[in-house]
Design a protein around this motif. Structure first.
Motif, PDB file in Angstrom:
ATOM      1  N   LEU A 242      -5.667   3.065  -6.121  1.00 35.23           N
ATOM      2  CA  LEU A 242      -5.934   2.506  -4.789  1.00 35.23           C
ATOM      3  C   LEU A 242      -6.394   1.059  -4.856  1.00 35.23           C
ATOM      4  O   LEU A 242      -5.987   0.226  -4.037  1.00 35.23           O
ATOM      5  N   VAL A 243      -7.265   0.742  -5.824  1.00 36.12           N
ATOM      6  CA  VAL A 243      -7.787  -0.624  -5.911  1.00 36.12           C
ATOM      7  C   VAL A 243      -6.663  -1.622  -6.167  1.00 36.12           C
ATOM      8  O   VAL A 243      -6.684  -2.746  -5.643  1.00 36.12           O
ATOM      9  N   PHE A 244      -5.661  -1.226  -6.958  1.00 36.44           N
ATOM     10  CA  PHE A 244      -4.546  -2.134  -7.229  1.00 36.44           C
ATOM     11  C   PHE A 244      -3.676  -2.333  -5.984  1.00 36.44           C
ATOM     12  O   PHE A 244      -3.181  -3.433  -5.732  1.00 36.44           O
ATOM     13  N   LEU A 245      -3.505  -1.249  -5.199  1.00 26.83           N
ATOM     14  CA  LEU A 245      -2.754  -1.370  -3.953  1.00 26.83           C
ATOM     15  C   LEU A 245      -3.469  -2.294  -2.977  1.00 26.83           C
ATOM     16  O   LEU A 245      -2.862  -3.174  -2.357  1.00 26.83           O
ATOM     17  N   LEU A 246      -4.782  -2.117  -2.843  1.00 26.40           N
ATOM     18  CA  LEU A 246      -5.539  -2.903  -1.876  1.00 26.40           C
ATOM     19  C   LEU A 246      -5.622  -4.375  -2.268  1.00 26.40           C
ATOM     20  O   LEU A 246      -5.755  -5.242  -1.401  1.00 26.40           O
ATOM     21  N   GLU A 247      -5.556  -4.660  -3.572  1.00 25.04           N
ATOM     22  CA  GLU A 247      -5.585  -6.050  -4.014  1.00 25.04           C
ATOM     23  C   GLU A 247      -4.191  -6.676  -4.068  1.00 25.04           C
ATOM     24  O   GLU A 247      -4.061  -7.872  -4.329  1.00 25.04           O
ATOM     25  N   TYR A 251      -1.972  -5.841   1.095  1.00 26.15           N
ATOM     26  CA  TYR A 251      -3.253  -5.764   1.813  1.00 26.15           C
ATOM     27  C   TYR A 251      -4.170  -6.958   1.546  1.00 26.15           C
ATOM     28  O   TYR A 251      -4.912  -7.389   2.424  1.00 26.15           O
ATOM     29  N   ASN A 252      -4.218  -7.433   0.302  1.00 30.69           N
ATOM     30  CA  ASN A 252      -5.082  -8.569  -0.067  1.00 30.69           C
ATOM     31  C   ASN A 252      -6.564  -8.304   0.203  1.00 30.69           C
ATOM     32  O   ASN A 252      -7.291  -9.159   0.712  1.00 30.69           O
ATOM     33  N   ARG A 256     -14.725  -4.513  -2.923  1.00 33.30           N
ATOM     34  CA  ARG A 256     -15.681  -3.987  -1.945  1.00 33.30           C
ATOM     35  C   ARG A 256     -14.979  -3.076  -0.941  1.00 33.30           C
ATOM     36  O   ARG A 256     -15.467  -1.995  -0.610  1.00 33.30           O
ATOM     37  N   VAL A 257     -13.812  -3.498  -0.466  1.00 32.34           N
ATOM     38  CA  VAL A 257     -13.046  -2.676   0.472  1.00 32.34           C
ATOM     39  C   VAL A 257     -12.547  -1.416  -0.218  1.00 32.34           C
ATOM     40  O   VAL A 257     -12.561  -0.324   0.360  1.00 32.34           O
ATOM     41  N   ALA A 258     -12.127  -1.553  -1.478  1.00 30.79           N
ATOM     42  CA  ALA A 258     -11.694  -0.374  -2.231  1.00 30.79           C
ATOM     43  C   ALA A 258     -12.826   0.637  -2.336  1.00 30.79           C
ATOM     44  O   ALA A 258     -12.628   1.851  -2.208  1.00 30.79           O
ATOM     45  N   GLY A 259     -14.048   0.137  -2.567  1.00 26.74           N
ATOM     46  CA  GLY A 259     -15.182   1.044  -2.631  1.00 26.74           C
ATOM     47  C   GLY A 259     -15.482   1.704  -1.307  1.00 26.74           C
ATOM     48  O   GLY A 259     -15.829   2.890  -1.253  1.00 26.74           O
ATOM     49  N   LEU A 310      -2.242   0.278   7.145  1.00 31.81           N
ATOM     50  CA  LEU A 310      -3.618   0.662   6.847  1.00 31.81           C
ATOM     51  C   LEU A 310      -3.966   2.025   7.427  1.00 31.81           C
ATOM     52  O   LEU A 310      -4.619   2.842   6.765  1.00 31.81           O
ATOM     53  N   MET A 311      -3.555   2.311   8.664  1.00 33.21           N
ATOM     54  CA  MET A 311      -3.883   3.593   9.274  1.00 33.21           C
ATOM     55  C   MET A 311      -3.216   4.743   8.522  1.00 33.21           C
ATOM     56  O   MET A 311      -3.791   5.817   8.365  1.00 33.21           O
ATOM     57  N   GLY A 312      -1.984   4.514   8.045  1.00 31.46           N
ATOM     58  CA  GLY A 312      -1.334   5.538   7.238  1.00 31.46           C
ATOM     59  C   GLY A 312      -2.075   5.771   5.938  1.00 31.46           C
ATOM     60  O   GLY A 312      -2.217   6.916   5.485  1.00 31.46           O
ATOM     61  N   LEU A 313      -2.584   4.705   5.339  1.00 33.21           N
ATOM     62  CA  LEU A 313      -3.345   4.830   4.092  1.00 33.21           C
ATOM     63  C   LEU A 313      -4.654   5.583   4.330  1.00 33.21           C
ATOM     64  O   LEU A 313      -5.026   6.468   3.545  1.00 33.21           O
TER      65      LEU A 313
END
Length: 403
Positions: A242-247, A251-252, A256-259, A310-313
Motif C-alpha cells: 500500500l505504501v508504494f501505491l500511495l507514494e 496518489y503522491n 503519514r497517509v499510508a499509516g 481513493l474511495m475504491g481503495l
C-alpha cells in the motif's frame, strides 16, 4: 489446593482490578505492534539505507517469520516456566532488539534485528494464558476479552502511529521510542503481577512433540490454520504494498497517509464481538466462508478501482480488514472447541501457521509489486483467496456446528 495457590487464584486483587487487566492489555498490544511498525516505513527505510524495493520487502517478512518462530519455540514455555519472569525477560530482550534496529547501519543489521524483534514480540501469547490461569472463572472471559481488544486495536493503530512518527522524526525514532516503552512495561508487570507456578508437568520436548500429534489428529485444526494463513497472506500482501501505491504518481501521498490507512481497520474492533456472538448461535464455520467471500470481494474492488480511485481503495481496504478479522476470530473459535486443556498448544499451531502465511504474503506482495505493480498485488491476493475458497467449500461440513 494450597493456601498459596488459593490466594493467587481467588484472592489476587491486583490482577482482578480493572486497571491491572488494562495494563496487561496495553502490554499485549504494544508488544505485538512491533511486528507491524515497519509496513508504512518501508519506502523511508529503503531510501535511508539505499536498498531496493525487493530488498526492503524482506523486512516485514523477516519480522513476521521471527514472530512465527517465537510462537512455535517460546509460547509452549509458558506451560513449564514461571510466566511472570518469562514475560519480563522477553520484554527486556525485545527492547534490546529494538535499539539494534533503530541504529542499524545497513541491510544486514536491519534484517537480523527485524527477525529478533518479531521473535521476542510474542509477549501477548504469554500474558493471555497467565491471565486465564490467575483470574477467577467468573471474570476470566471479561479479562481475556479486554486483552484481545488491546491486541487488535494496537495492531490497527501501529501502522498509523509509525507512519506519523516516521514522517516527522524518521523511521529510526519509531523503534527507539518503542524500546523505551518495552522497558517501562517490564517494570509495570514486575510490580503488578503475582508469580504463577507452571501448569504442565511435561518437559519441553514432550510439549513440542504434542504439537505434531495435534496437527496429525485434528483435521479441523489443519483446515482452520490453512484458511487463516491464506487470508492473512492476502491481507499482508496488500498492506506491505500500500505504501508504494500511495507514494506512486497515482496518489503522491507520503508515509503519514499510508499509516493513517490503518485507521480503516478500526471496523474490526467493533465487529469482532458481533462475530463471536454470531459464531455462538450459528457456528463459526459459516462465518469463515463469509470471511473468504468478503475478502474476495475486497480484491475485486481493489483491482478494478483501488489503483486510481481513493474511495475504491478505502472501500477495498475496509473489506480486506473486515474479512481478515472475521476469519481470524471464527477460525480461532473453531480450534478452541477441539481438545480440552490443550488451548495453548492448539493456539500455538494456529498462530504459527497464521504468521507463516503472513510472512509469505509480505514477501510475495513486495516482490509482486516490483514486477507488476498494483495489478500484480491484486492478482496475487485474489489467487490466494480463490485457493482458500476452494479449500473451505470443498470440505464436507462437520456434524457439529461448533467446528
Amino acid at each position: 489446593m494450597s493456601s498459596k495457590e488459593h490466594a493467587v487464584t481467588t484472592g489476587s486483587n491486583s490482577l482482578t482490578q480493572r486497571s491491572t487487566v488494562l495494563a496487561l492489555a496495553i502490554a499485549c498490544g504494544l508488544a505485538v505492534a512491533n511486528v507491524y511498525y515497519n509496513q508504512p516505513l518501508l519506502a523511508d527505510m529503503g531510501r535511508s539505507l539505499n536498498i531496493s524495493v525487493q530488498q526492503v520487502g524482506f523486512i516485514p517478512t523477516l519480522t513476521q517469520t521471527g514472530y512465527a518462530v517465537g510462537l512455535l519455540l517460546l509460547v509452549p514455555l509458558g506451560d513449564m516456566m514461571e510466566r511472570r519472569w518469562l514475560i519480563i525477560i522477553m520484554l527486556s530482550l525485545l527492547a534490546y532488539a529494538l535499539v539494534v534496529e533503530a541504529t542499524a547501519p545497513n541491510l544486514v543489521w536491519l534484517s537480523v534485528s527485524s527477525f529478533v524483534v518479531g521473535f521476542c514480540s510474542i509477549v501477548a501469547h504469554l500474558v493471555i494464558p497467565l491471565v486465564a490461569h490467575l483470574t477467577h472463572p467468573s471474570e476470566r472471559g471479561k479479562a481475556i476479552g479486554m486483552l484481545l481488544s488491546g491486541m487488535l486495536l494496537s495492531v490497527l493503530l501501529a501502522r498509523s502511529v509509525s507512519g506519523i512518527i516516521g514522517e516527522y522524526f524518521g523511521w529510526r525514532a519509531v523503534y527507539g521510542i518503542s524500546a523505551g516503552v518495552m522497558l517501562v512495561l517490564a517494570l509495570v508487570i514486575q510490580g503488578r503481577i503475582p508469580q504463577s507456578k507452571p501448569s504442565s508437568p511435561l518437559s519441553y520436548q514432550q510439549l513440542m512433540q504434542s504439537l505434531v500429534q495435534l496437527v496429525r489428529e485434528q483435521p479441523v485444526l489443519r483446515e482452520a490454520a490453512l484458511n487463516v494463513a491464506l487470508v492473512f497472506a492476502a491481507f499482508n500482501a496488500t498492506w506491505v504494498s500500500l505504501v508504494f501505491l500511495l507514494e506512486s504518481p497515482a496518489y503522491n501521498y507520503d508515509s503519514r497517509v499510508a499509516g493513517l490507512f490503518g485507521l480503516v481497520g478500526l471496523i474490526g474492533v467493533f465487529t469482532t464481538p458481533i462475530v463471536g456472538r454470531v459464531a455462538d448461535k450459528r457456528g463459526p464455520r459459516m462465518l469463515v466462508g463469509i470471511a473468504v467471500i468478503l475478502s474476495l470481494s475486497a480484491f475485486v474492488i481493489l483491482w478494478i478501482a483501488g489503483g486510481t480511485h481513493l474511495m475504491g481503495l478505502i472501500l477495498g481496504m475496509l473489506l480486506v480488514d473486515l474479512g481478515m478479522h472475521t476469519g481470524y476470530v471464527s477460525n480461532q473459535i473453531r480450534i478452541y472447541n477441539l481438545v480440552p486443556n490443550a488451548e495453548s498448544r492448539l493456539n500455538t499451531v494456529y498462530m504459527v501457521t497464521n504468521y507463516t502465511g503472513g510472512a509469505l504474503g509480505s514477501f510475495l506482495g513486495t516482490y509482486t509489486w516490483g514486477l507488476w505493480q498494483w495489478n500484480g498485488v491484486c492478482a496475487l491476493g485474489f489467487f490466494l483467496l480463490v485457493v482458500a475458497f476452494i479449500a473451505h467449500f470443498s470440505v464436507r461440513k462437520r456434524k457439529s456446528p461448533a467446528v
